[in-house]
Design a protein around this motif. Sequence first.
Motif, PDB file in Angstrom:
ATOM      1  N   UNK A  20       0.694  -1.281  -0.077  1.00  0.00           N
ATOM      2  CA  UNK A  20      -0.115   0.160  -0.015  1.00  0.00           C
ATOM      3  C   UNK A  20       0.826   1.211  -0.024  1.00  0.00           C
ATOM      4  N   UNK A  21       2.069   1.266   0.716  1.00  0.00           N
ATOM      5  CA  UNK A  21       2.708   2.494   0.882  1.00  0.00           C
ATOM      6  C   UNK A  21       3.461   2.628  -0.349  1.00  0.00           C
ATOM      7  N   UNK A  22       3.928   1.669  -1.211  1.00  0.00           N
ATOM      8  CA  UNK A  22       4.490   1.865  -2.510  1.00  0.00           C
ATOM      9  C   UNK A  22       3.182   2.044  -3.570  1.00  0.00           C
ATOM     10  N   UNK A  23       2.394   1.669  -3.370  1.00  0.00           N
ATOM     11  CA  UNK A  23       1.209   2.197  -4.492  1.00  0.00           C
ATOM     12  C   UNK A  23       0.977   3.704  -4.055  1.00  0.00           C
ATOM     13  N   UNK A  24       0.860   4.286  -2.869  1.00  0.00           N
ATOM     14  CA  UNK A  24       0.359   5.611  -2.576  1.00  0.00           C
ATOM     15  C   UNK A  24       1.822   6.341  -3.090  1.00  0.00           C
ATOM     16  N   UNK A  25       2.801   5.930  -2.646  1.00  0.00           N
ATOM     17  CA  UNK A  25       3.964   6.766  -3.169  1.00  0.00           C
ATOM     18  C   UNK A  25       4.091   6.824  -4.733  1.00  0.00           C
ATOM     19  N   UNK A  26       3.963   5.752  -5.423  1.00  0.00           N
ATOM     20  CA  UNK A  26       3.920   5.810  -6.883  1.00  0.00           C
ATOM     21  C   UNK A  26       2.826   6.638  -7.552  1.00  0.00           C
ATOM     22  N   UNK A  27       1.713   6.344  -7.098  1.00  0.00           N
ATOM     23  CA  UNK A  27       0.540   7.399  -7.531  1.00  0.00           C
ATOM     24  C   UNK A  27       0.759   8.776  -7.427  1.00  0.00           C
ATOM     25  N   UNK A  28       1.232   8.981  -6.029  1.00  0.00           N
ATOM     26  CA  UNK A  28       1.552  10.660  -5.801  1.00  0.00           C
ATOM     27  C   UNK A  28       2.512  11.081  -6.937  1.00  0.00           C
ATOM     28  N   UNK A  29       3.649  10.179  -7.549  1.00  0.00           N
ATOM     29  CA  UNK A  29       4.721  10.610  -8.413  1.00  0.00           C
ATOM     30  C   UNK A  29       3.858  10.788  -9.591  1.00  0.00           C
ATOM     31  N   UNK A  30       3.200   9.664 -10.129  1.00  0.00           N
ATOM     32  CA  UNK A  30       2.402   9.982 -11.438  1.00  0.00           C
ATOM     33  C   UNK A  30       1.349  11.075 -11.583  1.00  0.00           C
ATOM     34  N   UNK A  31       0.663  11.624 -10.353  1.00  0.00           N
ATOM     35  CA  UNK A  31      -0.155  12.540 -10.384  1.00  0.00           C
ATOM     36  C   UNK A  31       0.490  13.993 -10.608  1.00  0.00           C
ATOM     37  N   UNK A  32       1.799  14.143  -9.708  1.00  0.00           N
ATOM     38  CA  UNK A  32       2.293  15.217 -10.099  1.00  0.00           C
ATOM     39  C   UNK A  32       2.961  15.435 -11.207  1.00  0.00           C
ATOM     40  N   UNK A  33       3.326  14.479 -11.842  1.00  0.00           N
ATOM     41  CA  UNK A  33       4.108  14.506 -12.920  1.00  0.00           C
ATOM     42  C   UNK A  33       3.112  14.975 -14.018  1.00  0.00           C
ATOM     43  N   UNK A  34       1.674  14.617 -14.025  1.00  0.00           N
ATOM     44  CA  UNK A  34       0.712  15.049 -14.884  1.00  0.00           C
ATOM     45  C   UNK A  34       0.526  16.403 -14.574  1.00  0.00           C
ATOM     46  N   UNK A  35       0.315  16.914 -13.446  1.00  0.00           N
ATOM     47  CA  UNK A  35      -0.144  18.263 -12.909  1.00  0.00           C
ATOM     48  C   UNK A  35       1.220  19.296 -13.440  1.00  0.00           C
ATOM     49  N   UNK A  36       2.045  18.735 -13.362  1.00  0.00           N
ATOM     50  CA  UNK A  36       3.391  19.813 -13.814  1.00  0.00           C
ATOM     51  C   UNK A  36       3.545  19.874 -15.059  1.00  0.00           C
ATOM     52  N   UNK A  37       2.857  18.722 -15.989  1.00  0.00           N
ATOM     53  CA  UNK A  37       2.834  19.050 -17.541  1.00  0.00           C
ATOM     54  C   UNK A  37       1.730  20.150 -18.097  1.00  0.00           C
ATOM     55  N   UNK A  38       1.006  20.443 -17.298  1.00  0.00           N
ATOM     56  CA  UNK A  38      -0.154  21.446 -17.701  1.00  0.00           C
ATOM     57  C   UNK A  38       0.389  22.726 -17.897  1.00  0.00           C
ATOM     58  N   UNK A  39       0.229  23.680 -19.045  1.00  0.00           N
ATOM     59  CA  UNK A  39       0.319  24.960 -19.453  1.00  0.00           C
ATOM     60  C   UNK A  39       0.084  25.877 -18.154  1.00  0.00           C
ATOM     61  N   UNK A  40       1.248  26.907 -18.186  1.00  0.00           N
ATOM     62  CA  UNK A  40       0.793  27.893 -17.301  1.00  0.00           C
ATOM     63  C   UNK A  40       0.367  29.629 -17.788  1.00  0.00           C
ATOM     64  N   UNK A  41       0.442  29.576 -18.901  1.00  0.00           N
ATOM     65  CA  UNK A  41       0.347  31.019 -19.500  1.00  0.00           C
ATOM     66  C   UNK A  41      -0.659  30.743 -20.973  1.00  0.00           C
ATOM     67  N   UNK A  42      -1.203  32.064 -21.101  1.00  0.00           N
ATOM     68  CA  UNK A  42      -1.950  32.318 -22.281  1.00  0.00           C
ATOM     69  C   UNK A  42      -1.012  32.379 -23.684  1.00  0.00           C
ATOM     70  N   UNK A  43       0.271  32.393 -23.313  1.00  0.00           N
ATOM     71  CA  UNK A  43       1.268  32.357 -24.337  1.00  0.00           C
ATOM     72  C   UNK A  43       1.686  31.102 -24.855  1.00  0.00           C
ATOM     73  N   UNK A  44       1.111  30.240 -24.183  1.00  0.00           N
ATOM     74  CA  UNK A  44       1.446  28.812 -24.689  1.00  0.00           C
ATOM     75  C   UNK A  44       0.149  28.097 -25.447  1.00  0.00           C
ATOM     76  N   UNK A  45      -0.514  29.014 -25.979  1.00  0.00           N
ATOM     77  CA  UNK A  45      -1.722  28.721 -26.977  1.00  0.00           C
ATOM     78  C   UNK A  45      -2.881  28.188 -26.401  1.00  0.00           C
ATOM     79  N   UNK A  46      -3.507  29.037 -25.410  1.00  0.00           N
ATOM     80  CA  UNK A  46      -4.544  28.525 -24.589  1.00  0.00           C
ATOM     81  C   UNK A  46      -5.135  30.023 -24.301  1.00  0.00           C
ATOM     82  N   UNK A  47      -6.555  30.259 -24.329  1.00  0.00           N
ATOM     83  CA  UNK A  47      -7.289  31.353 -23.890  1.00  0.00           C
ATOM     84  C   UNK A  47      -7.342  31.444 -22.410  1.00  0.00           C
ATOM     85  N   UNK A  48      -7.599  32.765 -21.773  1.00  0.00           N
ATOM     86  CA  UNK A  48      -7.800  32.921 -20.414  1.00  0.00           C
ATOM     87  C   UNK A  48      -8.507  31.998 -20.031  1.00  0.00           C
TER      88      UNK A  48
END
Length: 504
Positions: A20-48
Motif C-alpha cells: 500500500x505504501x509503495x502504491x501511494x508513493x507511486x500514485x503521488x509521483x504519477x499525479x504530480x508529473x501530470x499536473x506539472x505538464x499543464x500549461x501556465x500561460x496564455x502565451x502557450x496557445x490557450x485562452x484565458x
Amino acid sequence: MSTDNQVKTREDLLYLLSQAAELEHSLACQYLFTAFSLKESTNEGVSQAQLNKINRWRRTIINGIAVEEMLHLALASNLLTAIGGAPYFRRANFPQAKTYTSLKLSFKLAPFNETTLNRYICFELPNNFDTEEQKASWNQFCQRIKDEELLRLLAALPQPLVPRKLEYNTIGELYELIHQGFQTIGQKLFIGPFEAQATGIFKEMIQVKDLDSAIKAIDLIIMQGEGSPAQRDDSHFAKFTKIREEYLAELQNDPNFQPARPVIENPLLSLQQDNTTPGANIITDTLSRDVVEIFVALYEIMLQILLRFFAHTEENEEQMYVLKSAFINLMPFGVSPLAKAITQLPASDKFPGMNAGPSFEVYADVQLLPQMSSAWIFFQERLKEIAQACDALINDFRTQSYPQLRQALTEVSATLKNIAHTISLKPNGGTWTNGISQLFSPMDIAHMKPRGPILDDYNDVKNSADEILRQVCSKNMPPRFPEGVWTDARINLFKKWKDNSFPQ
C-alpha cells in the motif's frame, strides 16, 4: 472473500501495508508529473478561460489528490510502525507493469490527456456504486483500459516465479484486505512504540494505538481515495471523473485545445536495474539532463528527510519541527518550480519538438539514515551541494535563453540554503543572520508577503516584533497545518532576540 485470500498473520499485514505504501508513493509521483505538464500561460496557445480551467485542474490534482496520496503514505507508515514494522518508502522506477500485476494497470509518468485521466480513474475505481448499472458501466470502462496496448504487453511478460499469496484487483480491494486483517488478528498486533509514530504535516493525520484508530486510518484512506462504500464528490475518483468531463467538454468546443505541454512519457537520465518494462525515454539534451539531475537529487533528499521524520530516534520537539518544515517547504518551493521548468526544456534530438519531464528517478532504495548526528550532517551537506548546483546553472550561458528556468533555480537555491541552515545540531544563534531569519520558512514568507510583515526583511520583522511575538505566543500563527505552531524553543529564541535589541 476466499479463505485463501484472507489476511491471517502479522507478516501478511506487513506485506500488504508495504504494498500500500509503495502504491501511494507511486500514485503521488504519477499525479504530480501530470499536473506539472499543464500549461501556465496564455502565451502557450490557450485562452484565458481555458487557462482558468487548467489552473483549477492543476490545483485539484496537486492539492486535492496528490497531497492526500502523501497523507495515505503517512498513514500506512504509522500503521506499519504500530504493528512492529517500519516506514516503507521504496518504489520502482517508471515505467512499470510487471511490478503491479495485481492491479493490471501500468504505472508510468505521462502528461495530461484523456488516456492518462482514464488510467487514473481506474486506479481510483470504487468497489461500490449507487446503482448496479453504474458499477457495471465503470467496470466495463476500466476493463477496456486494462486491455489496451501496454497491458497486452504485460500479458506477454514472464509470470513471476513466486506467486503473490494475496491478490487484489483495485486499490480499494487492497485496503479491504488490510481492514480484514486488522479485524481478524485484533489487538495483539499493536507492539510498536506509540511515540515512534509521526504527527503533524496533515490535518487528518492519525496516530495508531489500537484497533479502533487503525480502522479509522484505513477508512479515511478508502473514503478519500475510492469513495467507498458510497460515492462521494470529494473522492479521488469523483475529482478525476469531473476533470475528465470538463476536459472532454472543452474539446467539443475547441478540438485544438491542448492543455498540456508536449512532454515525453517516462523520462529518465539512465536506465535502472528495475526498468524491466519497455517505454522509458532517455533525456539526452545536456542542459535538460543537468536540471533533471538536480531534480532527482532534490527529490531523493526530500524523501530521506521525510523518512527520518517518520522513523525518528533522538530528535527533540524542535528538531522534529525542523524536519517537518523542511519536507513541507521542499515540495512547493523546490520540487514544484523545478519540475515545471523542466517541462519547458527540450528532451532529445530523438524527440523533436518534445520536452523533458521530471523523472522521479531513484538510484537505490530510500534508506533510513539511522544515526541522528550523521543523518543531520548529511542532510545539510546535501542541501548545500544541490544549492551550489543550482547557482552554477544560473550562471551557465546555456540558461540565458530560459529566463523561467533561471527564476526557478534562483528560488530553489534560496529555499535549499534556508533549510540547510536550519538543519543543524548546533543551537541557533541569537542574531538575525544566524538564527532568527531561519525561523521563518519559505511558506511563512510567501503566506505573509501580501499583507505583511515581510518576514525575510530584517527591518520589517524588527518593527513588527511585538505583533509577531503576540501571534506566536497565542498559537494563532503559523497555522497549525501544515507546519504547525512554533515550539517553545522558537518562541524563546525570538523573545530573547527582541529583549537583546534585535542584533543583526
